[in-house]
Design a protein around this motif. Structure first.
Motif, PDB file in Angstrom:
ATOM      1  N   LEU A 134       0.832  -1.206   0.000  1.00  0.00           N
ATOM      2  CA  LEU A 134       0.000   0.000   0.000  1.00  0.00           C
ATOM      3  C   LEU A 134       0.869   1.260   0.000  1.00  0.00           C
ATOM      4  CD1 LEU A 134      -2.964  -0.777   2.429  1.00  0.00           C
ATOM      5  CD2 LEU A 134      -3.107  -0.107   0.026  1.00  0.00           C
ATOM      6  N   THR A 135       1.926   1.239   0.807  1.00  0.00           N
ATOM      7  CA  THR A 135       2.822   2.397   0.866  1.00  0.00           C
ATOM      8  C   THR A 135       3.453   2.655  -0.494  1.00  0.00           C
ATOM      9  OG1 THR A 135       3.277   1.750   3.124  1.00  0.00           O
ATOM     10  CG2 THR A 135       4.751   3.381   2.187  1.00  0.00           C
ATOM     11  N   GLN A 136       3.866   1.567  -1.166  1.00  0.00           N
ATOM     12  CA  GLN A 136       4.503   1.712  -2.483  1.00  0.00           C
ATOM     13  C   GLN A 136       3.507   2.287  -3.495  1.00  0.00           C
ATOM     14  OE1 GLN A 136       5.827  -2.281  -3.080  1.00  0.00           O
ATOM     15  NE2 GLN A 136       7.777  -1.961  -2.017  1.00  0.00           N
ATOM     16  N   ILE A 137       2.278   1.757  -3.477  1.00  0.00           N
ATOM     17  CA  ILE A 137       1.248   2.236  -4.413  1.00  0.00           C
ATOM     18  C   ILE A 137       0.961   3.723  -4.137  1.00  0.00           C
ATOM     19  CG2 ILE A 137      -1.238   2.068  -4.908  1.00  0.00           C
ATOM     20  CD1 ILE A 137       0.143  -0.138  -6.245  1.00  0.00           C
ATOM     21  N   GLU A 138       0.850   4.074  -2.861  1.00  0.00           N
ATOM     22  CA  GLU A 138       0.568   5.465  -2.508  1.00  0.00           C
ATOM     23  C   GLU A 138       1.681   6.375  -2.998  1.00  0.00           C
ATOM     24  OE1 GLU A 138      -0.228   5.695   1.686  1.00  0.00           O
ATOM     25  OE2 GLU A 138      -2.273   4.960   1.406  1.00  0.00           O
ATOM     26  N   PHE A 139       2.915   5.906  -2.845  1.00  0.00           N
ATOM     27  CA  PHE A 139       4.063   6.689  -3.300  1.00  0.00           C
ATOM     28  C   PHE A 139       3.988   6.892  -4.817  1.00  0.00           C
ATOM     29  CE2 PHE A 139       8.481   6.920  -4.842  1.00  0.00           C
ATOM     30  CZ  PHE A 139       8.902   8.060  -4.161  1.00  0.00           C
ATOM     31  N   ALA A 140       3.699   5.803  -5.537  1.00  0.00           N
ATOM     32  CA  ALA A 140       3.634   5.876  -6.999  1.00  0.00           C
ATOM     33  C   ALA A 140       2.535   6.848  -7.445  1.00  0.00           C
ATOM     34  CB  ALA A 140       3.396   4.482  -7.578  1.00  0.00           C
ATOM     35  N   ILE A 141       1.387   6.800  -6.759  1.00  0.00           N
ATOM     36  CA  ILE A 141       0.269   7.684  -7.122  1.00  0.00           C
ATOM     37  C   ILE A 141       0.647   9.147  -6.837  1.00  0.00           C
ATOM     38  CG2 ILE A 141      -2.111   8.325  -6.538  1.00  0.00           C
ATOM     39  CD1 ILE A 141      -2.590   5.280  -6.013  1.00  0.00           C
ATOM     40  N   ASP A 142       1.258   9.382  -5.679  1.00  0.00           N
ATOM     41  CA  ASP A 142       1.690  10.737  -5.336  1.00  0.00           C
ATOM     42  C   ASP A 142       2.654  11.282  -6.388  1.00  0.00           C
ATOM     43  OD1 ASP A 142       0.140  10.720  -3.116  1.00  0.00           O
ATOM     44  OD2 ASP A 142       1.776  10.409  -1.675  1.00  0.00           O
ATOM     45  N   GLN A 143       3.552  10.412  -6.879  1.00  0.00           N
ATOM     46  CA  GLN A 143       4.511  10.816  -7.911  1.00  0.00           C
ATOM     47  C   GLN A 143       3.782  11.272  -9.168  1.00  0.00           C
ATOM     48  OE1 GLN A 143       8.164  10.582  -8.017  1.00  0.00           O
ATOM     49  NE2 GLN A 143       7.762  10.749  -5.846  1.00  0.00           N
ATOM     50  N   GLN A 144       2.724  10.538  -9.524  1.00  0.00           N
ATOM     51  CA  GLN A 144       1.937  10.898 -10.710  1.00  0.00           C
ATOM     52  C   GLN A 144       1.395  12.313 -10.569  1.00  0.00           C
ATOM     53  OE1 GLN A 144       0.744   9.396 -13.601  1.00  0.00           O
ATOM     54  NE2 GLN A 144       2.165   7.688 -13.369  1.00  0.00           N
ATOM     55  N   TYR A 145       0.772  12.569  -9.420  1.00  0.00           N
ATOM     56  CA  TYR A 145       0.152  13.880  -9.210  1.00  0.00           C
ATOM     57  C   TYR A 145       1.208  14.986  -9.140  1.00  0.00           C
ATOM     58  CZ  TYR A 145      -4.627  12.229  -8.682  1.00  0.00           C
ATOM     59  OH  TYR A 145      -5.866  11.712  -8.929  1.00  0.00           O
ATOM     60  N   GLN A 146       2.329  14.698  -8.479  1.00  0.00           N
ATOM     61  CA  GLN A 146       3.382  15.708  -8.370  1.00  0.00           C
ATOM     62  C   GLN A 146       3.967  16.027  -9.733  1.00  0.00           C
ATOM     63  OE1 GLN A 146       6.265  14.543  -5.414  1.00  0.00           O
ATOM     64  NE2 GLN A 146       4.684  14.591  -3.818  1.00  0.00           N
ATOM     65  N   GLY A 147       4.170  14.966 -10.531  1.00  0.00           N
ATOM     66  CA  GLY A 147       4.692  15.144 -11.884  1.00  0.00           C
ATOM     67  C   GLY A 147       3.767  16.047 -12.690  1.00  0.00           C
ATOM     68  N   TYR A 148       2.452  15.813 -12.543  1.00  0.00           N
ATOM     69  CA  TYR A 148       1.484  16.615 -13.274  1.00  0.00           C
ATOM     70  C   TYR A 148       1.516  18.063 -12.798  1.00  0.00           C
ATOM     71  CZ  TYR A 148      -2.874  18.431 -15.104  1.00  0.00           C
ATOM     72  OH  TYR A 148      -3.807  19.208 -15.739  1.00  0.00           O
ATOM     73  N   ALA A 149       1.603  18.237 -11.472  1.00  0.00           N
ATOM     74  CA  ALA A 149       1.624  19.585 -10.900  1.00  0.00           C
ATOM     75  C   ALA A 149       2.824  20.360 -11.438  1.00  0.00           C
ATOM     76  CB  ALA A 149       1.670  19.498  -9.381  1.00  0.00           C
ATOM     77  N   GLN A 150       3.984  19.677 -11.523  1.00  0.00           N
ATOM     78  CA  GLN A 150       5.185  20.356 -12.008  1.00  0.00           C
ATOM     79  C   GLN A 150       5.082  20.684 -13.485  1.00  0.00           C
ATOM     80  OE1 GLN A 150       8.269  17.766 -10.617  1.00  0.00           O
ATOM     81  NE2 GLN A 150       8.120  18.622  -8.535  1.00  0.00           N
ATOM     82  N   SER A 151       4.495  19.753 -14.248  1.00  0.00           N
ATOM     83  CA  SER A 151       4.408  19.963 -15.703  1.00  0.00           C
ATOM     84  C   SER A 151       3.489  21.138 -16.026  1.00  0.00           C
ATOM     85  CB  SER A 151       3.934  18.700 -16.412  1.00  0.00           C
ATOM     86  OG  SER A 151       2.560  18.497 -16.137  1.00  0.00           O
ATOM     87  N   THR A 152       2.445  21.344 -15.196  1.00  0.00           N
ATOM     88  CA  THR A 152       1.536  22.455 -15.480  1.00  0.00           C
ATOM     89  C   THR A 152       2.132  23.786 -15.039  1.00  0.00           C
ATOM     90  OG1 THR A 152       0.439  22.072 -13.380  1.00  0.00           O
ATOM     91  CG2 THR A 152      -0.585  21.093 -15.319  1.00  0.00           C
TER      92      THR A 152
END
Lengths: 220, 348
Positions: free
Chosen positions: B326-344
């Protein structure tokens, strides 16, 4: 009083159990243990049963051996001279449509209906534990003369507030449910209300006295 | 707001369950597949304990009156959003006026829908879960009906709402329900009862294990157990060889918990689920370990269930593995959102 057996139940619970039969003296020790265990940081839930106590914990956060030792110590030091719990009066409308099995209980016990009501209301019961349904209380103290076997075929739906006798037990159904107890009356008392704090009318250790409600309180 | 156009057979508002009231006779309720709801919530940026929907049988049609982000998880119900297929274990934006349809599952039993901000029904005794038996929590204490309206958006989010609404769809690989090995079983046994592969769950011996005969022990671990259609959120009623006891002691009422395998007088086991009563008096032959409860929740009616014995150490390791996953999945999901936030944020 025999020292209880302590054993694991799944990876996240320990049970502490004394041999049957359930006695009030023994149950008082379990309430005291429950009150102590509830304060321990590694314990997430406690559930007193009849002559037993189960403590729940996070299997990764708690050390089972330490917890077992703490339970054993809590048993030894538990104060079973607890002061009596609150006295809760539950007004019951006996017989008629509220208690369709009263005649059957009379037949089985060979007591008159008046005598059954008298014996049922003249006893002080003790809440041993809650379970089965939200707010359902396991009561100790039914007059042995009133013991009546459960119905051969359980009813599909029993109205909320039904007061019944099942074997050597008596109690109140907090919510409508299927059930096999002999129904002798009904109460308007709300045994469970999720909007209330605490949500249950009765707590382990409380004393209960059934009283005769005026016949007009329940519309038949 | 979500308007329920078709509620399906059993759809209810659930979160991760009601804790701390078992001593009052109040069961946990909550998502049976907690793993699926937990991940779905994270996929839309919610805290894991936000309320979502548990869908047991389709078809379920949901009309959105506001723009939001949703995620589907658990069993794949062949969902469509305005007739475009959407995947299970995916997170995607939904516009006001769109309709999400969940059809029927290919495998598994229950689908979960998480919505950004969660379903805003009033918490009762610390949880938004529906207690179907006692009739409180969730939406008016009952399963959803056609025409119900679900208010959205009360729970705290871990991401900015603008990102939740705009970020393109993404998903994760579904956890494997059947990956667990049937260690003690011959291959042909697996399909003997109903022709479909079974689900295997790991089990600890229960407190009354020794009350059963040697034959009962043998049957318990080696035979397939048919999950009868008389099963629900309270418990799975199983059918198989009769489990006979050597001791027929009357037990006093004890606490029971989800995963408890109790055996009533007829010798046919019942596995308790999250809506089960809090105390019971039947002999407990085993307990399904916590790490496998979500797997059990996805075992289909009329399929086979197998029990594999394990130790408390195995159970704790499995539980720790699940938390790590669960921790790994949460980390991966957070990375997705952070990546998107930075790209915008980056200049064009």
């Amino acid at each position: 009083m025999d020292f209880p057996r302590i054993f694991p139940f799944g990876e996240g619970a320990l049970v502490c159990e004394s041999p049957a039969p359930a006695t009030l003296a023994c149950q008082k020790r379990f309430w005291a243990m429950a009150a102590a265990a509830q304060q321990w940081p590694q314990v997430t839930e406690i559930v007193p049963g009849m002559n037993n106590l189960t403590v729940f914990f996070d299997p990764l956060a708690a050390d089972v051996d330490t917890l077992a030792k703490m339970l054993a110590k809590a048993w030894r030091t538990a104060d079973d001279n607890l002061k009596p719990g609150r006295l809760v009066e539950i007004p019951v409308c006996y017989g008629g449509q509220s208690g369709p099995d009263l005649a059957k209980v009379a037949q089985h016990t060979k007591l008159s209906i008046e005598e059954i009501i008298k014996r049922h209301t003249h006893t002080e019961y003790t809440v041993f534990c809650l379970g089965f349904q939200p707010g359902f209380a396991y009561l100790g103290g039914l007059d042995p003369k009133l013991a009546t076997p459960r119905r051969a075929e359980p009813r599909v739906a029993i109205p909320a507030g039904s007061v019944g006798i099942g074997g050597a037990q008596t109690g109140v159904y907090p919510a409508s449910s299927p059930g096999g107890w002999q129904l002798i009356g009904r109460t308007e008392a709300k045994l469970f209300d999720p909007m209330r704090t605490p949500p249950t009318l009765l707590q382990p250790g409380d004393r209960v006295r059934f009283t005769i409600a005026s016949q007009t309180t329940i519309t038949l | 707001m979500i308007e329920v156009l078709r509620a399906g057979l059993l759809t209810s508002v659930q979160d991760l369950g009601r804790k701390g009231y078992r001593m009052s006779g109040v069961c946990t309720s909550g998502a049976l597949d907690t793993l699926a709801l937990h991940i779905a919530n994270r996929l839309v940026g919610n805290m894991p304990e936000a309320a979502g929907l548990e869908v047991t049988a389709g078809p379920v049609h949901l009309h959105f009156t506001q723009t939001t982000r949703v995620a589907l998880s658990g069993a794949d119900f062949n969902a469509t959003l305005d007739d475009h297929p959407v995947h299970a274990w995916w997170s995607f934006p939904v516009e006001a006026g769109q309709t999400l349809r969940l059809h029927t599952p290919k495998i598994g039993m229950r689908a979960y829908l998480a919505i950004h901000g969660g379903i805003d029904v009033a918490p009762m005794l610390g949880s938004r879960s529906t207690d179907l038996k006692a009739g409180f929590g969730g939406l008016n204490g009952r399963a959803l009906k056609d025409g119900d309206l679900l208010p959205l958006g009360a729970t705290r989010s871990s991401i900015r709402t603008s990102h939740a609404l705009q970020m393109p769809a993404f998903g994760i690989k579904a956890p494997g329900w059947h990956r667990f090995e049937h260690r003690n079983l011959r291959e042909e046994n697996k399909t003997s009862l109903c022709g479909t592969p079974g689900t295997s769950v790991r089990v600890l011996r229960g407190p009354e294990y020794s009350h059963f005969t040697a034959a009962a022990h043998e049957h318990f671990w080696s035979e397939p157990w048919l999950i009868t259609t008389n099963s629900n959120r309270m418990g799975y009623r199983l059918a198989g060889p009769e489990l006979t006891r050597t001791k027929n002691l009357e037990l006093l009422s004890h606490a029971v918990l989800p995963g408890t395998i109790q055996v009533p007088g007829n010798g046919q086991p019942i596995v308790l689920m999250h809506d089960a009563q809090t105390t019971g008096g039947y002999a407990k032959i085993g307990v399904v370990i916590q790490a496998d409860l979500w797997r059990l929740a996805q075992a289909r009616l009329a399929s086979n269930l197998y029990f594999t014995e394990c130790t408390i150490t195995d159970a704790r390791t499995a539980y720790a593995d699940l938390q790590r996953y669960l921790t790994q999945i949460e980390f991966a999901i957070d990375q997705q959102y952070q990546g998107y936030a930075q790209s915008t944020k980056a200049p064009a």
